[in-house]
Scaffold this motif. Structure first.
Motif, mmCIF file in Angstrom:
data_model
loop_
_atom_site.group_PDB
_atom_site.id
_atom_site.type_symbol
_atom_site.label_atom_id
_atom_site.label_comp_id
_atom_site.label_asym_id
_atom_site.label_seq_id
_atom_site.Cartn_x
_atom_site.Cartn_y
_atom_site.Cartn_z
ATOM 1 N N ALA A 43 -7.372 94.786 -83.425
ATOM 2 C CA ALA A 43 -7.756 95.023 -84.965
ATOM 3 C C ALA A 43 -7.051 94.152 -85.798
ATOM 4 C CB ALA A 43 -6.968 96.384 -84.971
ATOM 5 N N ALA A 44 -5.837 93.450 -85.331
ATOM 6 C CA ALA A 44 -5.120 92.630 -86.301
ATOM 7 C C ALA A 44 -4.946 91.186 -85.812
ATOM 8 C CB ALA A 44 -3.898 93.251 -86.696
ATOM 9 N N ALA A 45 -4.887 90.296 -86.643
ATOM 10 C CA ALA A 45 -4.361 88.832 -86.582
ATOM 11 C C ALA A 45 -3.420 88.648 -87.493
ATOM 12 C CB ALA A 45 -5.311 87.931 -86.657
ATOM 13 N N LEU A 46 -2.346 87.739 -86.964
ATOM 14 C CA LEU A 46 -1.298 87.312 -87.845
ATOM 15 C C LEU A 46 -1.432 85.733 -87.629
ATOM 16 C CD1 LEU A 46 1.343 87.723 -89.461
ATOM 17 C CD2 LEU A 46 2.655 87.137 -87.205
ATOM 18 N N ILE A 47 -1.568 85.011 -88.978
ATOM 19 C CA ILE A 47 -1.472 83.653 -89.039
ATOM 20 C C ILE A 47 0.102 83.271 -89.499
ATOM 21 C CG2 ILE A 47 -2.383 81.535 -90.466
ATOM 22 C CD1 ILE A 47 -4.670 83.294 -91.070
ATOM 23 N N VAL A 48 0.864 82.617 -88.531
ATOM 24 C CA VAL A 48 1.925 82.011 -88.832
ATOM 25 C C VAL A 48 1.868 80.502 -89.379
ATOM 26 C CG1 VAL A 48 4.260 81.411 -87.771
ATOM 27 C CG2 VAL A 48 2.753 83.329 -87.030
ATOM 28 N N HIS A 73 -3.282 89.150 -91.054
ATOM 29 C CA HIS A 73 -1.926 88.874 -92.062
ATOM 30 C C HIS A 73 -1.485 87.800 -92.000
ATOM 31 C CE1 HIS A 73 -2.002 93.255 -91.789
ATOM 32 N NE2 HIS A 73 -1.911 93.410 -90.614
ATOM 33 N N GLU A 74 -0.442 87.350 -92.719
ATOM 34 C CA GLU A 74 0.190 85.725 -92.907
ATOM 35 C C GLU A 74 1.785 86.111 -92.976
ATOM 36 O OE1 GLU A 74 -1.196 82.925 -95.847
ATOM 37 O OE2 GLU A 74 -3.234 83.856 -95.410
ATOM 38 N N ALA A 75 2.532 85.170 -92.185
ATOM 39 C CA ALA A 75 3.773 84.733 -92.316
ATOM 40 C C ALA A 75 3.863 83.235 -92.542
ATOM 41 C CB ALA A 75 4.316 85.284 -90.912
ATOM 42 N N VAL A 76 4.678 83.088 -93.738
ATOM 43 C CA VAL A 76 4.693 81.637 -94.111
ATOM 44 C C VAL A 76 6.257 81.452 -94.150
ATOM 45 C CG1 VAL A 76 4.310 80.109 -95.977
ATOM 46 C CG2 VAL A 76 2.855 82.293 -95.946
ATOM 47 N N LEU A 77 6.472 80.415 -93.135
ATOM 48 C CA LEU A 77 7.791 80.059 -92.936
ATOM 49 C C LEU A 77 8.241 78.779 -93.688
ATOM 50 C CD1 LEU A 77 7.590 80.300 -88.886
ATOM 51 C CD2 LEU A 77 8.160 82.174 -90.657
ATOM 52 N N PRO A 78 9.593 78.533 -94.041
ATOM 53 C CA PRO A 78 10.112 77.368 -94.352
ATOM 54 C C PRO A 78 9.613 76.170 -93.645
ATOM 55 C CG PRO A 78 11.966 78.655 -93.649
ATOM 56 C CD PRO A 78 10.789 79.491 -93.608
ATOM 57 N N ASP A 79 9.434 75.143 -94.269
ATOM 58 C CA ASP A 79 8.831 74.067 -93.415
ATOM 59 C C ASP A 79 10.269 73.190 -92.696
ATOM 60 O OD1 ASP A 79 7.472 71.776 -92.169
ATOM 61 O OD2 ASP A 79 6.966 70.845 -94.175
ATOM 62 N N GLY A 80 9.893 72.733 -91.678
ATOM 63 C CA GLY A 80 11.090 71.790 -91.126
ATOM 64 C C GLY A 80 11.751 72.239 -89.704
ATOM 65 N N PHE A 93 8.990 88.268 -86.537
ATOM 66 C CA PHE A 93 8.965 89.699 -86.135
ATOM 67 C C PHE A 93 8.910 90.701 -87.222
ATOM 68 C CE2 PHE A 93 11.638 87.715 -82.602
ATOM 69 C CZ PHE A 93 10.560 87.532 -81.662
ATOM 70 N N ASP A 94 9.594 90.355 -88.377
ATOM 71 C CA ASP A 94 9.531 91.105 -89.324
ATOM 72 C C ASP A 94 8.046 91.333 -89.909
ATOM 73 O OD1 ASP A 94 12.327 91.521 -89.439
ATOM 74 O OD2 ASP A 94 12.549 90.172 -90.999
ATOM 75 N N ALA A 95 7.310 90.260 -90.057
ATOM 76 C CA ALA A 95 5.752 90.378 -90.398
ATOM 77 C C ALA A 95 5.012 91.409 -89.375
ATOM 78 C CB ALA A 95 5.272 88.990 -90.600
ATOM 79 N N LEU A 96 5.287 91.170 -88.225
ATOM 80 C CA LEU A 96 4.609 91.851 -87.159
ATOM 81 C C LEU A 96 4.778 93.403 -87.319
ATOM 82 C CD1 LEU A 96 4.966 89.479 -84.020
ATOM 83 C CD2 LEU A 96 2.640 90.058 -85.077
ATOM 84 N N LEU A 97 6.229 93.728 -87.268
ATOM 85 C CA LEU A 97 6.524 95.174 -87.292
ATOM 86 C C LEU A 97 6.213 95.580 -88.578
ATOM 87 C CD1 LEU A 97 9.762 94.779 -85.313
ATOM 88 C CD2 LEU A 97 7.985 96.544 -84.940
ATOM 89 N N SER A 98 6.498 94.995 -89.928
ATOM 90 C CA SER A 98 6.252 95.696 -91.053
ATOM 91 C C SER A 98 4.624 95.815 -91.155
ATOM 92 C CB SER A 98 6.676 94.880 -92.057
ATOM 93 O OG SER A 98 5.904 93.646 -92.253
#
Lengths: 367, 367
Positions: A43-48, A73-80, A93-98
């Motif tokens: 049902a869902a995808a998460l782009i990290v 959904h999207e989770a945008v992390l700091p680079d590096g 994990f927060d993105a997946l669970l929320s």
């Protein structure tokens, strides 16, 4: 090693029984519907992704995924590399669970090696494992880190110390994404391309030498060949030894010295590929001092490393510090450092070395 | 299900191909040299335990391990489900790294389910996987959590959300350790013992009913049979379905409601087994309302749960909160809660249920 694939096929297969998967290599793949068909249904995808790559490519990937998943959904992390830690992993994990993501949710790792490592380890651990797809956007990730299922985060006391062997469902290498790669990152990726020559394929080493200028100006055909041949060699090695019980360790050529450089300077100061480039030079000098290869061969590869725009001398951390950092390398056993050395041009092995020989190498190869 | 093992043999085999292992069940095992022979060879071992169990048994285990490992280190964690988090897990990584532990190091999980879950996940993740041995010291861990390779930590938004399927090299259940178990924890363990009856083995349910007093007074023969039969059933189920693609989910009977109770009250307020005991009562009432079992059967099991000293009524969190918490259960799919129900006495299945039926169950079974 397998013979180079002579055709125009842009699929490389990683043969691992029921964990087998394909690497798709080509241009325009991000927006090509076929690249995203046949993945696990959910049902869902998460782009990290991260703050650098996301603005460039996330919208394109999202558009390609929307026909397949009700929610993207999207989770945008700091680079590096400096952010490859638990705290940043927890954002996934927060993105997946929320979003209430269930155990069928598919994670797409859109970015370089750091994003792939973190999205992969998050997918390996979330609800004890959900499917994920690698969408590498750097040369380094396309030729190395996205392939083979190694995922990890760093610990203050060591690089990639916490992770999992967890294979993706697919790897999609869109060569177009290399167009936006900073020069320094292109060079870093070339380090891992060059690596495959001395450890496995002298013909490929010759090809890289002949085409280094084309690669540096991002010639599409040259990049396509470099990525495909690198993936073929990696696929062969990983297919023989998925969990690094033996052969696979040769892929860490340059990495023992390289990790010490990265950890000694603080992760993120040098790019991983830069440290590997310099680490290969050190490992070649060690191989020479062990009487395995001659100076001409070591110099030949060193010249190519330099031509790629990579450092060939390491920072002066002091030999004691180098040795201390290398002792916590994952290849170490009972305190003995295990080095990947070139046994003969095109063939690598793993062995220990006397500390005083290593000190000589460090004296030769550091500023 | 397999027939009960009639002999005096105290070995139960988990058959998982190259990940197969034995569960040793008996008395005096901690100090019996044979219990610790034949494990993976390494220079170092790490005993992971907690502040309650460590003072009781760590010295005994250490003495048993010293002949086999040059170094035996210890990591002593705070006790309790409330500490099953990343921060505490990191204490295990810190111990491994500060002692320079390599990828051959063997981790020994000495304690209950929380220690087993954390030591197991740490072993699964350290350098992408090192060997570990479960040494469960609670009834709950001996009959359930130490067997089958589920490891995890909690996330503030859900129990056991981050973890791995990672099999131990061996499980050693020393029944002597149950002598020091607080009464409340003995009862909590009995919840998981009772569970195996309605889901898999009505004869075992009858045996538990006939022997509940002996179990409560810790009769050695009764405990030995309860642990062995529980492990036999669990071994059979896990052998069929290691990664919970189907059958294995029946082992979560009572756990969907139970996890909601634990999360709703805050982890650690109720013991896991207490929540499962009460959760089984709720799941039985749901099975009854779905027309699968009659009231007499539901009452029969409920009486046994009560006799074991477990709660049969849940805290009044409000039905909305229960439903919200159950929607993030790992068995949920696309927002639909999946319940383990009793299809008929001795046989379980997984299915959805209308919210209003669940609300009726909650109205019946909460204070």
């Amino acid at each position: 090693m397998p013979a180079p694939n002579p055709g125009t096929s842009q699929q490389v297969r990683i043969a691992l029984g029921d964990r087998s998967y394909d690497i798709a290599i080509g241009t325009g793949l991000l927006s090509q519907p076929a690249a995203w068909e046949g993945l696990p249904r959910a049902a869902a995808a998460l782009i990290v992704t991260n703050t650098t790559v996301g603005p460039l490519y996330a919208a394109q990937l999202r558009a390609a995924l929307v026909p397949h998943y009700r929610q993207v959904h999207e989770a945008v992390l700091p680079d590096g590399e400096a952010h490859k830690d638990w705290q940043t992993l927890n954002q996934v994990f927060d993105a997946l669970l929320s979003h209430g993501c269930d155990r069928k949710t598919v994670v797409f790792a859109l970015g370089g090696g750091v994003v792939g490592d973190m999205a992969g380890f998050a997918a390996a651990s979330y609800m004890r494992g959900i499917p994920f797809v690698q969408v590498p956007t750097t040369l380094l990730a396309q030729v190395d880190s996205s392939v083979g299922g190694k995922t990890a985060i760093n610990h203050p006391l060591g690089k990639n110390m916490i992770g999992a062997f967890y294979q993706p469902a697919r790897v999609v290498c869109d060569l177009d994404t290399l167009a936006t790669l900073p020069e320094r990152e292109l060079a870093a990726g070339l380090a891992e391309v060059i690596k495959y020559g001395p450890i496995a394929d002298m013909a490929f080493l010759g090809w890289i030498e002949a085409n280094i200028d084309a690669l540096l100006r991002r010639d599409a055909a040259a990049l396509a060949h470099a990525v495909r041949r690198s993936c073929e060699i990696k696929a062969y090695v990983v297919g023989q030894d998925e969990r690094e019980a033996g052969l696979r360790a040769i892929l860490n050529f340059g990495h023992t010295f390289g990790h010490a450089i990265e950890a000694g300077l603080g992760f993120g100061e040098w790019l991983h590929g830069e440290a590997v480039g310099c680490g290969m030079v050190m490992a070649l000098q060690l191989s020479r001092r062990l009487g395995l290869v001659d100076a001409a061969f070591a110099d030949r590869v060193t010249r190519l490393v330099a031509k790629a725009g990579l450092p060939t001398r390491g920072p002066d951390l002091g030999a004691d510090r180098y040795l201390e950092l290398m002792r916590v390398d994952k290849k170490s056993e009972a305190g003995e450092i295990r080095f990947v050395v070139i046994e003969s041009p095109g063939r690598a092995g793993v062995r220990g070395a006397p500390d005083d020989l290593v000190r000589q190498v460090l004296a030769d190869c550091t500023r």
